[in-house]
Design a protein around this motif. Structure first.
Motif, PDB file in Angstrom:
ATOM      1  N   ASP A  14       0.789  -1.223   0.000  1.00 37.77           N
ATOM      2  CA  ASP A  14       0.000   0.000   0.000  1.00 37.77           C
ATOM      3  C   ASP A  14       0.830   1.286   0.000  1.00 37.77           C
ATOM      4  O   ASP A  14       0.256   2.375  -0.041  1.00 37.77           O
ATOM      5  N   THR A  15       2.162   1.182   0.046  1.00 35.03           N
ATOM      6  CA  THR A  15       2.973   2.383   0.216  1.00 35.03           C
ATOM      7  C   THR A  15       4.332   2.239  -0.473  1.00 35.03           C
ATOM      8  O   THR A  15       4.946   1.169  -0.431  1.00 35.03           O
ATOM      9  N   TYR A  29      -2.638   4.391  -4.575  1.00 38.97           N
ATOM     10  CA  TYR A  29      -3.872   3.650  -4.828  1.00 38.97           C
ATOM     11  C   TYR A  29      -4.727   3.556  -3.566  1.00 38.97           C
ATOM     12  O   TYR A  29      -4.210   3.556  -2.450  1.00 38.97           O
ATOM     13  N   ASP A  30      -6.033   3.463  -3.786  1.00 34.79           N
ATOM     14  CA  ASP A  30      -6.956   3.296  -2.663  1.00 34.79           C
ATOM     15  C   ASP A  30      -6.846   1.901  -2.065  1.00 34.79           C
ATOM     16  O   ASP A  30      -7.048   1.704  -0.873  1.00 34.79           O
ATOM     17  N   GLY A  87       1.527  -0.626 -10.300  1.00 34.35           N
ATOM     18  CA  GLY A  87       0.549  -1.357  -9.501  1.00 34.35           C
ATOM     19  C   GLY A  87      -0.710  -1.533 -10.325  1.00 34.35           C
ATOM     20  O   GLY A  87      -0.702  -2.197 -11.359  1.00 34.35           O
ATOM     21  N   SER A  88      -1.815  -0.902  -9.901  1.00 33.14           N
ATOM     22  CA  SER A  88      -3.044  -0.939 -10.694  1.00 33.14           C
ATOM     23  C   SER A  88      -2.863  -0.232 -12.024  1.00 33.14           C
ATOM     24  O   SER A  88      -3.522  -0.554 -13.015  1.00 33.14           O
ATOM     25  N   ASP A  89      -1.976   0.779 -12.038  1.00 33.36           N
ATOM     26  CA  ASP A  89      -1.604   1.473 -13.255  1.00 33.36           C
ATOM     27  C   ASP A  89      -0.130   1.829 -13.136  1.00 33.36           C
ATOM     28  O   ASP A  89       0.579   1.303 -12.269  1.00 33.36           O
ATOM     29  N   LEU A  90       0.343   2.722 -13.986  1.00 34.62           N
ATOM     30  CA  LEU A  90       1.725   3.197 -13.922  1.00 34.62           C
ATOM     31  C   LEU A  90       1.709   4.692 -13.685  1.00 34.62           C
ATOM     32  O   LEU A  90       1.033   5.437 -14.416  1.00 34.62           O
ATOM     33  N   LYS A 123       2.607  12.074 -14.483  1.00 34.48           N
ATOM     34  CA  LYS A 123       1.964  11.282 -15.520  1.00 34.48           C
ATOM     35  C   LYS A 123       1.336  10.036 -14.917  1.00 34.48           C
ATOM     36  O   LYS A 123       1.910   9.383 -14.051  1.00 34.48           O
ATOM     37  N   VAL A 124       0.115   9.725 -15.373  1.00 30.26           N
ATOM     38  CA  VAL A 124      -0.559   8.480 -15.015  1.00 30.26           C
ATOM     39  C   VAL A 124      -0.903   7.754 -16.305  1.00 30.26           C
ATOM     40  O   VAL A 124      -1.594   8.308 -17.171  1.00 30.26           O
TER      41      VAL A 124
END
Length: 296
Positions: free
Chosen positions: A197-198, A216-217, A237-240, A253-254
């Motif tokens: 998570d971190t 991320y949540d 993770g879920s995205d970059l 940037k996401v």
């Protein structure tokens, strides 16, 4: 299938990329020529890590408890062939990670058997094996090669002085979660550590955490990697996501057009001109900074 779990990218005359898979194989690519070079078979379980000694030497680690040393033999036409030259079976548990020494003469493997091993790449000999008490999950070398960091399943990181192979200091991740990944800044002052998570940024001169990133949540972090100049940190993770270290860690940037299973691995090109992303859908994606607006 070939799940891209770990990257090892080497710029030696050409762009060589090794990807590790849950299918027990290692795939080799030449990115400059955009072609696959070889598929290395020999491990009997998931391949967890890879490290290039040079363009003709690759080391891999696996959940089959071994470290393998692969050699390339060139031929007259420039292609050649790859073969397994040696198998290191000193670990009694799954091998979770590799750290390549900056000299490219040695590597360290960490294992679930709560030990780390120091290997000579030229001879494939295990020079030293250091036993601990908690399973290791990750590792990395400081840029000067004098310090090694190891991460454990209990969230504790140890810093080892490599001339005597002794732990000299350390830190602990929030919540005691397993440490998944480390990345050092170019000057060696900072290290990024990753738990689910971190992403925590540590100043090694003060042994103090000076920043925490929680992108991320849900607990979805897998990897964080500094670029070669340490101007950027990529978090997968879920995205970059890309953070600018010189802009107070601004998220610049996401990348959201990624598979639902997220990002498994990340590698930067020299000069941060592109990012290679291994997705949970088993595909390789290459994002360029100019095209994707990574730079201001």
């Amino acid at each position: 299938f070939h799940a891209m779990l770990y990257w090892s990218w080497l710029l030696v005359q050409s762009h060589l990329l090794a990807t590790c898979g849950a299918d027990t194989t290692v795939q080799l690519f030449d990115l400059a020529q955009q072609r696959q070079l070889a598929a290395l078979s020999g491990h009997s379980k998931r391949v967890t890590a890879a490290a290039w000694g040079d363009a003709n030497l690759l080391v891999t680690a696996s959940n089959d408890k071994t470290v393998r040393f692969w050699h390339h033999t060139p031929d007259g036409e420039g292609a050649g062939s790859w073969s397994c030259a040696a198998v290191g079976a000193d670990h009694a548990g799954e091998v979770r990670g590799l750290a390549l020494h900056p000299s490219r003469k040695y590597t360290v493997s960490v294992s679930e058997d709560a030990s780390w091993a120091w290997w000579d790449l030229a001879t494939a000999a295990c020079l030293k094996q250091v036993a601990g008490s908690v399973p290791y999950t990750s590792t990395g070398f400081h840029p000067d090669g004098l310090l090694l960091v190891t991460g454990s399943s209990d969230g504790k990181a140890q810093i080892w002085e490599m001339r005597q192979q002794k732990a000299v200091t350390g830190f602990e991740a929030s919540g005691g979660q397993p440490l998944l990944n480390f990345s050092f800044s170019e000057n060696g002052y900072h290290v990024a550590s990753v738990v689910a998570d971190t992403v925590s940024l540590w100043d090694l001169r003060k042994m103090k955490c000076f920043r925490e990133l929680r992108p991320y949540d849900e607990p979805a972090c897998r990897v964080a990697v500094y670029d070669y100049s340490s101007q950027y940190l990529a978090v997968g993770g879920s995205d970059l996501r890309v953070y600018a270290t010189k802009q107070d860690w601004k998220e610049v940037k996401v990348f959201q057009d990624l598979p639902k299973k997220g990002v498994m691995s990340v590698a930067w090109s020299p000069l941060a001109s592109s990012i290679l992303v291994g997705g949970g859908d088993h595909n390789l994606r290459v994002f360029t900074s100019a095209a994707d607006g990574m730079q201001d």
